[in-house]
Scaffold this active site. Structure first.
Site, mmCIF file in Angstrom:
data_model
loop_
_atom_site.group_PDB
_atom_site.id
_atom_site.type_symbol
_atom_site.label_atom_id
_atom_site.label_comp_id
_atom_site.label_asym_id
_atom_site.label_seq_id
_atom_site.Cartn_x
_atom_site.Cartn_y
_atom_site.Cartn_z
ATOM 1 N N ARG A 97 81.356 -7.065 56.149
ATOM 2 C CA ARG A 97 80.794 -8.450 56.761
ATOM 3 C C ARG A 97 82.200 -9.089 56.970
ATOM 4 O O ARG A 97 83.332 -9.145 56.028
ATOM 5 C CB ARG A 97 79.704 -9.089 56.615
ATOM 6 C CG ARG A 97 79.625 -10.281 57.274
ATOM 7 C CD ARG A 97 78.608 -11.038 56.095
ATOM 8 N NE ARG A 97 77.272 -10.180 56.332
ATOM 9 C CZ ARG A 97 76.109 -11.090 56.010
ATOM 10 N NH1 ARG A 97 75.760 -11.977 55.665
ATOM 11 N NH2 ARG A 97 74.952 -10.238 57.036
ATOM 12 N N HIS A 120 75.266 -8.286 64.674
ATOM 13 C CA HIS A 120 74.497 -7.550 63.611
ATOM 14 C C HIS A 120 74.101 -6.260 63.792
ATOM 15 O O HIS A 120 72.764 -6.191 63.690
ATOM 16 C CB HIS A 120 73.870 -8.832 63.207
ATOM 17 C CG HIS A 120 74.171 -8.560 61.884
ATOM 18 N ND1 HIS A 120 73.818 -8.086 60.683
ATOM 19 C CD2 HIS A 120 73.293 -9.445 61.386
ATOM 20 C CE1 HIS A 120 73.735 -8.168 59.855
ATOM 21 N NE2 HIS A 120 72.912 -9.505 60.105
ATOM 22 N N GLN A 145 70.510 -5.559 61.790
ATOM 23 C CA GLN A 145 69.869 -6.367 61.286
ATOM 24 C C GLN A 145 68.861 -5.738 62.484
ATOM 25 O O GLN A 145 67.161 -6.250 62.544
ATOM 26 C CB GLN A 145 70.194 -7.479 61.510
ATOM 27 C CG GLN A 145 68.732 -8.901 61.391
ATOM 28 C CD GLN A 145 68.391 -8.857 60.238
ATOM 29 O OE1 GLN A 145 69.085 -8.941 59.152
ATOM 30 N NE2 GLN A 145 67.075 -8.817 60.190
ATOM 31 N N ASP A 167 67.350 -17.699 65.408
ATOM 32 C CA ASP A 167 68.462 -17.345 64.460
ATOM 33 C C ASP A 167 68.715 -18.940 64.435
ATOM 34 O O ASP A 167 68.665 -19.868 65.439
ATOM 35 C CB ASP A 167 68.800 -16.319 64.827
ATOM 36 C CG ASP A 167 70.576 -16.016 63.975
ATOM 37 O OD1 ASP A 167 69.821 -16.418 62.382
ATOM 38 O OD2 ASP A 167 71.284 -15.424 64.088
ATOM 39 N N CYS A 185 66.007 -13.206 61.382
ATOM 40 C CA CYS A 185 66.889 -12.229 60.453
ATOM 41 C C CYS A 185 67.133 -12.691 58.895
ATOM 42 O O CYS A 185 67.223 -12.718 57.943
ATOM 43 C CB CYS A 185 68.310 -12.107 61.337
ATOM 44 S SG CYS A 185 69.548 -13.939 61.686
ATOM 45 N N ARG A 187 65.475 -3.664 56.029
ATOM 46 C CA ARG A 187 66.864 -3.972 56.558
ATOM 47 C C ARG A 187 67.539 -2.586 55.214
ATOM 48 O O ARG A 187 68.326 -1.795 55.491
ATOM 49 C CB ARG A 187 67.353 -5.002 55.649
ATOM 50 C CG ARG A 187 67.776 -6.349 56.711
ATOM 51 C CD ARG A 187 68.498 -6.332 57.429
ATOM 52 N NE ARG A 187 70.162 -5.590 57.400
ATOM 53 C CZ ARG A 187 70.866 -6.385 57.341
ATOM 54 N NH1 ARG A 187 70.473 -7.913 57.717
ATOM 55 N NH2 ARG A 187 72.327 -6.295 56.862
#
Ligand code: CP
Ligand code: NVA
Length: 324
Positions: free
Chosen positions: A120, A147, A150, A239, A279, A307
């Site tokens: 990340r 991402h 996700q 988000d 998410c 996930r």
């Protein structure tokens, strides 16, 4: 001349297939996604019925975090242990990455000692530089641009609840960020309609997502009014207004995004059986009203759990290939 004792690998074996990475959603084909989504369901079922599934015994995952995380950390770490492997956890603050060791050197070292790496970080180019110097598969655990893990979980969650996503309509309400870019790539690969509504100045960067604006499935449409984007949608998703790394823009974003809060009215114009996803982490009262995220159409907790299941399928696939 030195001769390595037998049993100690000093080089990548001759004729080994090229290493596959998962740096963005577009790295896999539609067909590979069909396999992965089915495999994730199989792996999830094992977990839910307490049946051991240990294909990655003796394999080690290195996790590198240059940004904060709860879900990504726990899902990768728990997932790798459940597959029989082990995990090394690094952050910028507790590794030489934070003291300017070149990412290329870090990649060369870490990938000699571990079997797979999840990162990340900030710029996608940093992830790409790591991957270019890695002997082992590298997974994007979130960058400024993408991402993919996700969105893989989100699509799995949609299918679990409502069946195939091809031909359905997904409404994205909010920032043209890493999540939005990844939804664009997923729509192109998995054949659903994507509607994107962002405030002016926060549009998706089509070049980054490398997905075409258009009218059919495998393309996306933009809407200046978020309510219009949600009309008839099968899935409404959003988000945070300010992603990690953009905190300096927080105040300006609060003003710009005020009308991009998923509320009861938006869910009311969506399809009657529409789902809501986020998410997480979420800010109730900003990008989503509490009554939506905590309401009956929300599947955010299943989405978060998934996930782990999809990433277990992903790690197994990158390390062992397709399993029958
Ligand atoms: N959704 C997600 O990636 O959460 P974390 O930032 O907690 O990992
Ligand atoms: N877009 C958000 C997602 C967090 C999981 C961020 O990048 O901070």
């Amino acid at each position: 001349m030195s001769t390595a004792p037998q049993g100690i690998a000093t080089t990548v074996p001759q004729g080994a297939p090229p290493v596959r990475h998962y740096l963005q959603f577009a790295d896999f084909s539609t067909e590979e996604y069909h396999y992965l989504l089915e495999r994730a369901a199989f792996i999830k079922n094992k977990f839910k019925t307490y049946v051991r599934h240990h294909p990655l015994v003796d394999r080690t995952l290195a996790m590198i975090f240059e940004k904060a995380s709860t879900r990504t950390r726990v899902s990768f770490e728990a997932g790798m242990y459940q597959l029989g492997g082990s995990v090394v956890h690094l952050t910028t603050g507790d590794s030489q990455l934070g003291r300017s060791e070149p990412i290329e050197d870090s990649a060369k070292v870490i990938s000699r000692m571990t079997d797979i790496v999840m990162i990340r970080t900030f710029e996608q180019t940093k992830l790409e530089r790591f991957a270019a110097n890695s002997r082992v598969p590298v997974i994007n655990g979130l960058t400024n641009e993408f991402h993919p893990c996700q969105i893989l979980a989100d699509i799995f969650t949609y299918i679990e609840h409502r069946g195939p996503i091809a031909g359905k309509t997904v409404a994205w309400v909010g920032d043209g960020n890493n999540m939005a870019n990844t939804w664009l790539q997923a729509a192109a690969l998995l054949g659903f309609h994507l509607r994107v509504s962002t405030p002016s100045g926060y549009e998706v960067n089509e070049k980054t997502a490398a997905a075409p604006l258009g009218t059919g499935a495998s393309s996306y449409q933009t809407y200046s009014n978020p309510l219009d984007a949600c009309r008839g949608a099968d899935l409404v998703t959003t988000d945070v207004w300010t992603s990690m790394g953009y905190e300096a823009e927080n105040e300006a974003r609060r003003t710009a995004f005020a009308a991009w809060c998923v509320n009861r009215d938006m869910m009311a114009v969506a399809a009657p059986d529409a789902l809501f996803m986020h998410c997480l982490p979420a800010h109730r009262g900003e990008e989503v009203e509490a009554e939506v995220i905590d309401g009956p159409q929300s599947v955010v907790w299943e989405e978060a759990e998934n996930r782990m299941h999809v990433q277990k399928a992903l790690m197994e696939y990158l390390l062992l290939g397709r399993q029958s």
